[in-house]
Design a protein around this motif. Sequence first.
Motif, PDB file in Angstrom:
ATOM      1  N   ARG A  24       0.784  -1.440  -0.177  1.00 40.02           N
ATOM      2  CA  ARG A  24       0.000  -0.007  -0.146  1.00 40.02           C
ATOM      3  C   ARG A  24       0.466   1.345  -0.228  1.00 40.02           C
ATOM      4  O   ARG A  24       0.681   2.501   0.251  1.00 40.02           O
ATOM      5  CB  ARG A  24      -0.661  -0.159   1.068  1.00 40.02           C
ATOM      6  CG  ARG A  24      -1.953  -1.109   1.350  1.00 40.02           C
ATOM      7  CD  ARG A  24      -2.800  -1.187  -0.364  1.00 40.02           C
ATOM      8  NE  ARG A  24      -4.003  -1.975  -0.052  1.00 40.02           N
ATOM      9  CZ  ARG A  24      -5.021  -1.543   0.487  1.00 40.02           C
ATOM     10  NH1 ARG A  24      -5.156  -0.623   0.772  1.00 40.02           N
ATOM     11  NH2 ARG A  24      -6.200  -3.071  -0.089  1.00 40.02           N
ATOM     12  N   SER A  29       1.714   0.642  -8.933  1.00 37.30           N
ATOM     13  CA  SER A  29       3.195   2.176  -9.633  1.00 37.30           C
ATOM     14  C   SER A  29       4.456   1.337  -9.967  1.00 37.30           C
ATOM     15  O   SER A  29       4.842   1.997 -11.090  1.00 37.30           O
ATOM     16  CB  SER A  29       2.313   2.790  -8.790  1.00 37.30           C
ATOM     17  OG  SER A  29       1.021   3.594  -9.155  1.00 37.30           O
ATOM     18  N   SER A 121      -5.231   3.822   4.451  1.00 34.30           N
ATOM     19  CA  SER A 121      -5.467   2.358   3.466  1.00 34.30           C
ATOM     20  C   SER A 121      -4.606   0.826   4.070  1.00 34.30           C
ATOM     21  O   SER A 121      -5.881  -0.132   3.665  1.00 34.30           O
ATOM     22  CB  SER A 121      -4.176   3.248   2.716  1.00 34.30           C
ATOM     23  OG  SER A 121      -3.596   1.770   1.098  1.00 34.30           O
ATOM     24  N   GLN A 216       0.478   6.244 -12.535  1.00 30.98           N
ATOM     25  CA  GLN A 216      -0.840   5.761 -11.208  1.00 30.98           C
ATOM     26  C   GLN A 216      -1.739   5.173 -11.013  1.00 30.98           C
ATOM     27  O   GLN A 216      -2.653   4.617 -11.033  1.00 30.98           O
ATOM     28  CB  GLN A 216      -1.390   7.557 -11.373  1.00 30.98           C
ATOM     29  CG  GLN A 216      -0.260   8.071 -10.785  1.00 30.98           C
ATOM     30  CD  GLN A 216      -1.023   9.102 -10.971  1.00 30.98           C
ATOM     31  OE1 GLN A 216      -1.977  10.006 -11.333  1.00 30.98           O
ATOM     32  NE2 GLN A 216       0.392  10.584 -10.736  1.00 30.98           N
ATOM     33  N   ASN A 218      -4.261   2.111  -8.936  1.00 25.76           N
ATOM     34  CA  ASN A 218      -4.804   2.280  -7.325  1.00 25.76           C
ATOM     35  C   ASN A 218      -4.547   0.651  -6.716  1.00 25.76           C
ATOM     36  O   ASN A 218      -6.112  -0.228  -6.890  1.00 25.76           O
ATOM     37  CB  ASN A 218      -6.784   3.048  -7.589  1.00 25.76           C
ATOM     38  CG  ASN A 218      -6.942   2.740  -6.465  1.00 25.76           C
ATOM     39  OD1 ASN A 218      -7.065   2.333  -5.623  1.00 25.76           O
ATOM     40  ND2 ASN A 218      -8.140   3.746  -6.483  1.00 25.76           N
ATOM     41  N   ASP A 219      -3.741   0.803  -5.660  1.00 29.90           N
ATOM     42  CA  ASP A 219      -3.032  -0.744  -5.134  1.00 29.90           C
ATOM     43  C   ASP A 219      -4.573  -0.981  -4.316  1.00 29.90           C
ATOM     44  O   ASP A 219      -4.652  -2.055  -3.880  1.00 29.90           O
ATOM     45  CB  ASP A 219      -1.966  -0.210  -4.045  1.00 29.90           C
ATOM     46  CG  ASP A 219      -1.142  -0.675  -5.811  1.00 29.90           C
ATOM     47  OD1 ASP A 219      -1.446  -0.400  -6.302  1.00 29.90           O
ATOM     48  OD2 ASP A 219      -0.075  -0.278  -3.997  1.00 29.90           O
ATOM     49  N   ALA A 221      -7.907   0.023  -4.898  1.00 28.80           N
ATOM     50  CA  ALA A 221      -9.013  -0.324  -5.191  1.00 28.80           C
ATOM     51  C   ALA A 221      -8.748  -2.321  -6.237  1.00 28.80           C
ATOM     52  O   ALA A 221      -9.823  -2.785  -6.134  1.00 28.80           O
ATOM     53  CB  ALA A 221      -9.740   0.641  -7.212  1.00 28.80           C
TER      54      ALA A 221
END
Length: 259
Positions: A24, A29, A121, A216, A218-219, A221
Motif C-alpha cells: 500500500r 505503480s 489504506s 498511477q 490504484n493499489d 481498489a
Amino acid sequence: MGGVPSVPRDKSRRLQVIAAGYSRTGTTSISIALAHLLHGPVFHGGSQIFQREDAWMREWCRMVDADGNSPELLARLRRITAGYVAIADAPAYMLMPELLALYPDAKVVLVTRDPARWYRSMAPIMKSVSIPMRFLDLLLWPCPTWRWLPHYLRWAGTREEKRIGTEFTPDMLDKHNDWVRRNVPKDRFLEMDLGEGWRPLADFLDVPVPEIPFPQANDAAEADAVTRRILVTAGLSWVAILVTAGTLAWQAYRYWGVR
C-alpha cells in the motif's frame, strides 16, 4: 494484490531492482514503472501469490517451508525469481536480506508514503488477514492457488514478528522503512515518493527519463477487488460442494429407501 502477474520467458535475466516499499505504498505503480524502465517482467508479490496457478503457489510454499535452512531457501528463491528484472510488494521486502545475497548487484528502491494515509489504506488488509487461520484453511480448501494462502500467511506473520513486530499501528511503516535503511548499502539505495515522478528513479537506474506520465495504479481498489473475488469464489465453491453432496445423499436415500 493488484495488477496482472507476469511470467518471464527468458530465465537468464537477473534481478536488478528490489522495490522495498511496504504494501500500500504504490507497489503496483512502481512495478509498472520498473517494467517500463528495465524492459522486462516484474515480480509483484500480491499479483503472483493471488493470481498465479496452483502448482506455482505450492512451489512458493515449499520455499517458505525451507526458512531456517539457508541453502535450500536461497536455491528455491533463485528458481522462483529467475527471469525477473525487479521485484516488489510482500513478500519481497520480508526476504530482502536473502534477495541481496542472491543478487549482490541489485539496487533497492524504497517508496515512502505519509504514515497516517498508509495506515487508513492498510487497515482493511490487516482486518482481512486477522481471520482465524483454521477457518481460512476450511474456507479456501476448494480453491486452487488460494488454498495455499493460510500457509503463506502463517509464515509471513512469523517473519514480520521477527523483523518489525506484528502490532498494527501508524508507526509500523516507519519501523519498516528504518529496517530497510539499516540493511541496504547506501551506494545502491534510493528513497523516493511517487509524486516525484520518473526523474529520481530513471537517474538512479541510469536510464533515460520517459516522456509518458508516471503510472498511477490504484493499489487499494485492485486489492479490494481481489479480496471480493476470493470470498465470492470460495463461497460459491462451497455452495456447489454442499448442493452436490446433498443431491447425492438424497439420491442414495431414495435408492436404498425403495429396496
